[in-house]
Scaffold this active site. Structure first.
Site, short mmCIF file in Angstrom:
data_model
loop_
_atom_site.label_atom_id
_atom_site.label_comp_id
_atom_site.label_asym_id
_atom_site.label_seq_id
_atom_site.Cartn_x
_atom_site.Cartn_y
_atom_site.Cartn_z
N LYS A 1 0.85 -1.19 0.00
CA LYS A 1 0.00 0.00 0.00
C LYS A 1 0.89 1.24 0.00
CE LYS A 1 -1.62 3.13 2.62
NZ LYS A 1 -1.80 4.25 1.68
N GLY B 1 6.98 5.90 7.91
CA GLY B 1 6.05 7.02 7.98
C GLY B 1 6.25 7.76 9.29
N SER B 2 5.21 8.43 9.73
CA SER B 2 5.34 9.27 10.92
C SER B 2 5.34 8.41 12.19
CB SER B 2 4.16 10.24 10.97
OG SER B 2 2.96 9.51 10.98
N GLY C 1 3.15 5.17 13.22
CA GLY C 1 3.98 4.01 13.57
C GLY C 1 3.56 3.40 14.90
N GLU D 1 10.12 2.52 10.51
CA GLU D 1 11.10 3.59 10.23
C GLU D 1 10.33 4.89 10.31
OE1 GLU D 1 14.27 3.31 9.85
OE2 GLU D 1 14.43 1.15 9.61
N CYS E 1 13.23 12.21 5.74
CA CYS E 1 13.28 11.81 7.15
C CYS E 1 14.64 12.15 7.74
CB CYS E 1 13.00 10.33 7.29
SG CYS E 1 14.00 9.36 6.18
N GLU F 1 9.43 17.34 14.69
CA GLU F 1 9.65 17.20 13.25
C GLU F 1 8.70 18.13 12.50
OE1 GLU F 1 8.35 13.57 11.09
OE2 GLU F 1 10.39 13.53 10.31
P1 NAD Z 1 2.28 8.96 7.37
O1 NAD Z 1 2.62 8.30 8.66
O2 NAD Z 1 1.19 9.94 7.37
O3 NAD Z 1 1.89 7.86 6.28
C1 NAD Z 1 2.74 6.81 5.91
C2 NAD Z 1 1.93 5.69 5.27
O4 NAD Z 1 1.07 5.13 6.26
C3 NAD Z 1 1.02 6.14 4.13
O5 NAD Z 1 0.99 5.15 3.13
C4 NAD Z 1 -0.33 6.26 4.81
O6 NAD Z 1 -1.42 6.14 3.92
C5 NAD Z 1 -0.27 5.08 5.77
N1 NAD Z 1 -1.19 5.18 6.93
C6 NAD Z 1 -1.71 6.29 7.48
N2 NAD Z 1 -2.53 5.94 8.52
C7 NAD Z 1 -2.48 4.59 8.62
C8 NAD Z 1 -3.09 3.65 9.50
N3 NAD Z 1 -3.89 4.04 10.48
N4 NAD Z 1 -2.81 2.34 9.32
C9 NAD Z 1 -1.96 1.93 8.35
N5 NAD Z 1 -1.38 2.78 7.48
C10 NAD Z 1 -1.63 4.10 7.61
O7 NAD Z 1 3.64 9.58 6.80
P2 NAD Z 1 3.87 10.43 5.48
O8 NAD Z 1 3.28 11.80 5.67
O9 NAD Z 1 3.50 9.66 4.29
O10 NAD Z 1 5.48 10.55 5.49
C11 NAD Z 1 6.15 11.46 6.27
C12 NAD Z 1 6.69 10.82 7.53
O11 NAD Z 1 7.47 9.67 7.18
C13 NAD Z 1 7.64 11.71 8.30
O12 NAD Z 1 7.36 11.61 9.67
C14 NAD Z 1 9.01 11.14 7.99
O13 NAD Z 1 10.00 11.39 8.95
C15 NAD Z 1 8.70 9.69 7.88
N6 NAD Z 1 9.74 9.00 7.12
C16 NAD Z 1 10.62 8.22 7.80
C17 NAD Z 1 11.64 7.57 7.11
C18 NAD Z 1 12.62 6.68 7.84
O14 NAD Z 1 13.24 5.86 7.18
N7 NAD Z 1 12.77 6.79 9.13
C19 NAD Z 1 11.75 7.74 5.74
C20 NAD Z 1 10.84 8.55 5.08
C21 NAD Z 1 9.82 9.18 5.77
#
Ligand code: NAD
Length: 493
Positions: free
Chosen positions: A174, A227-228, A232, A249, A283, A384
């Protein structure tokens, strides 16, 4: 306008509900990049069923053969690099040189995975009993749920999907709904290269519906999420109900330290690239500059001058240095942090507003922004932001610099510019982060090295390099007794 589909059990299909969503260009919001299926639980159910069935065959394909397919994937990606990069810039905004780098990271990851197919080493270990042979080998786990963010639309999915497949797992993917087009191209390429039906499935849609359905499902054995930190934590909680293996991550609040003996020109190039590359939406982006007081004024005057010269614009134009924010919500977040910083007493050295005028009015642009007089306890120094906003903190010593750097809940990337080898090694020892760069910016990970953060940036797993293969396989321990009699461990000594 292109209409995209899900890919389930080797077939392209719409969401069962028939619902769709639009994907738009953040540099020009009136341009629709594509229409995508807005899937629901029932689509996820079908994809998981396909992946579960396909697993029984895929796990038996020899790992070097799985690697050969991934080698072909890398070859196709290389041939299509320019085209994929342009599509990626249109859907998420970063400049073309960076989207080409994003695709290249995927190619590097494909070739690394292909070579791992001929390695995937286990262990042979002496037995404590005679005529007995002990070994441990890696085995596939099952169905992997892969959930990714929008900022590295190709690289991050490949970091997860390629090792997952190489280890013999099947995948339900996804992608972020801001970058579904690049993700679809990746799946097209996997299918073209010969990944069998059901082994790779993509289901488009929102996190709440599609993401939740994957994480909560009994038949998904492992989840790899980037993701965030906020999401997470939810995924970790949800995954624990079925005792899934979960790799997270998450967010970062990365800092670059500049000591008084640093090569200042080098450090300037580093912070400009680290803070404003990818519009600050990495990130590993440099969100804090921790600057020695002895070089503070000189460094800041050049930094502000050079930052003001950065050109905002469409990432497809060769004249653009900084592209748009990914969407309106992210731009609002950036601006709300500027307001928070001003209320907290920090001073704006440049930027602090949306990008306006001409073509900038068509998209979600934000001016590269620098705050000075930031103290370590301010929210702009701790949280962040994920945009082109840099907070500068003045320090007097290495010890103070490291304490300030460590003073957040995150621990992803870090950097120090110094010519003093002793200070560099002290920083390596004392900085609490998964990655530390010496005389290089906080961004620039290489595909064959471990990538991951400590503290609330993750949960102890690493992507990249050899380490990610730990996550996507499990150990099986084997004892072969060729003594012809019953031998009892710990008893027949
Ligand atoms: P996000 O957490 O909003 O979304 C990430 C993914 O999770 C998306 O595909 C989203 O649709 C999905 N998602 C959202 N709610 C969910 C739920 N309840 N259950 C399952 N999946 C769900 O993050 P974003 O805005 O897409 O990306 C930005 C964030 O990602 C920042 O916090 C950034 O630091 C982090 N990031 C971390 C790394 C790393 O390797 N540490 C790398 C890139 C981005």
């Amino acid at each position: 306008m292109k209409k995209y589909q899900n890919f389930i059990n080797g077939k392209w299909c719409d969401a069962k509900s028939g619902k769709t969503f639009e994907n738009r260009n953040p540099a020009n919001w009136s341009e629709i990049v594509g229409i995508f299926p807005k899937s629901g639980k029932e689509d996820v159910e079908e994809a998981i069923k396909a992946a579960r069935t396909a697993f029984e065959k895929w796990r038996l394909v020899p790992a070097p053969k799985r690697g050969d397919i991934l080698k072909t994937v890398g070859d196709i990606m290389s041939a299509r690099k320019e085209e994929i990069a342009k599509l990626m810039t249109r859907e998420m905004g970063k400049v073309l040189t960076e989207t080409k780098g994003d695709v290249q990271e995927g190619i590097d990851t494909a070739y690394y995975a292909a070579s791992e197919g001929r390695r995937l080493f286990g262990h042979t270990v002496p037995s404590e009993l005679p005529n007995k042979f002990n070994m441990a080998m890696r085995v596939p786990i099952g169905v992997a749920g892969i959930i990714t963010p929008w900022n590295f639309p190709m690289a991050i999915p490949t970091w997860k999907i390629f090792p997952a497949l190489l280890c013999g797992n099947t995948v339900v993917f996804k992608p972020a709904s801001d970058t579904p087009a690049t993700a679809t191209v990746l799946v097209e390429i996997l299918a073209e290269a010969g990944v069998p039906e059901g082994v790779i499935n993509i289901v488009h849609g929102g996190g709440g519906e599609v993401g939740n359905a994957i994480v909560g499902h009994q038949e998904v054995d492992l989840v790899s999420f980037t993701g965030s930190t906020e999401i997470g934590i939810k995924i970790s909680e949800m995954g624990s109900k079925t005792l899934k293996r979960v790799s997270l991550e998450l967010g970062g609040k990365n800092a670059q330290i500049v000591m008084d003996d640093a090569d200042l020109n080098l450090a300037l190039d580093g912070v400009l690239w680290g803070a404003f590359g990818t519009t600050g939406q990495r990130c590993t982006a440099t969100s804090r500059l921790i600057l020695h007081e002895k070089v503070f004024d000189k460094f800041m005057s050049i930094l502000v001058d050079r930052t003001k010269k950065l050109r905002l614009g469409d990432g497809l134009l060769p004249t653009t240095d900084v592209g748009p924010c990914v969407n309106e919500g992210q731009r609002q977040t950036d601006h709300s942090y500027v307001e928070i910083g001003l209320k907290e007493g920090a001073k704006l050295a440049c930027g602090g507003d949306i990008g306006k005028g001409g073509d900038l009015d068509k998209g979600w642009f934000y001016q590269p922004t620098i705050f000075t007089e930031v103290t370590p306890n301010m929210r702009i120094a701790k949280e962040e932001i994920f945009g082109p906003v840099l907070s500068v903190i003045r320090i007097k010593s290495l010890e103070e610099a490291i304490n300030v750097l460590n003073d957040t809940i995150y621990g992803l990337s870090s950097s120090i510019y110094t010519k003093n080898v002793n200070d560099a090694f002290r920083a390596i020892r004392d900085i609490k982060a998964g990655i530390t760069y010496i005389n290089a910016p906080t961004i620039g990970a290489e595909a064959h090295m471990p990538f991951g953060g400590v503290k609330q940036t993750g949960n102890g797993h690493c992507e990249g390099g050899w380490t990610v293969y730990e996550f996507f396989s499990e150990w099986k321990t084997i004892y072969i007794d060729y003594s012809g009699g019953l031998q009892r461990a710990q008893i027949d000594t």
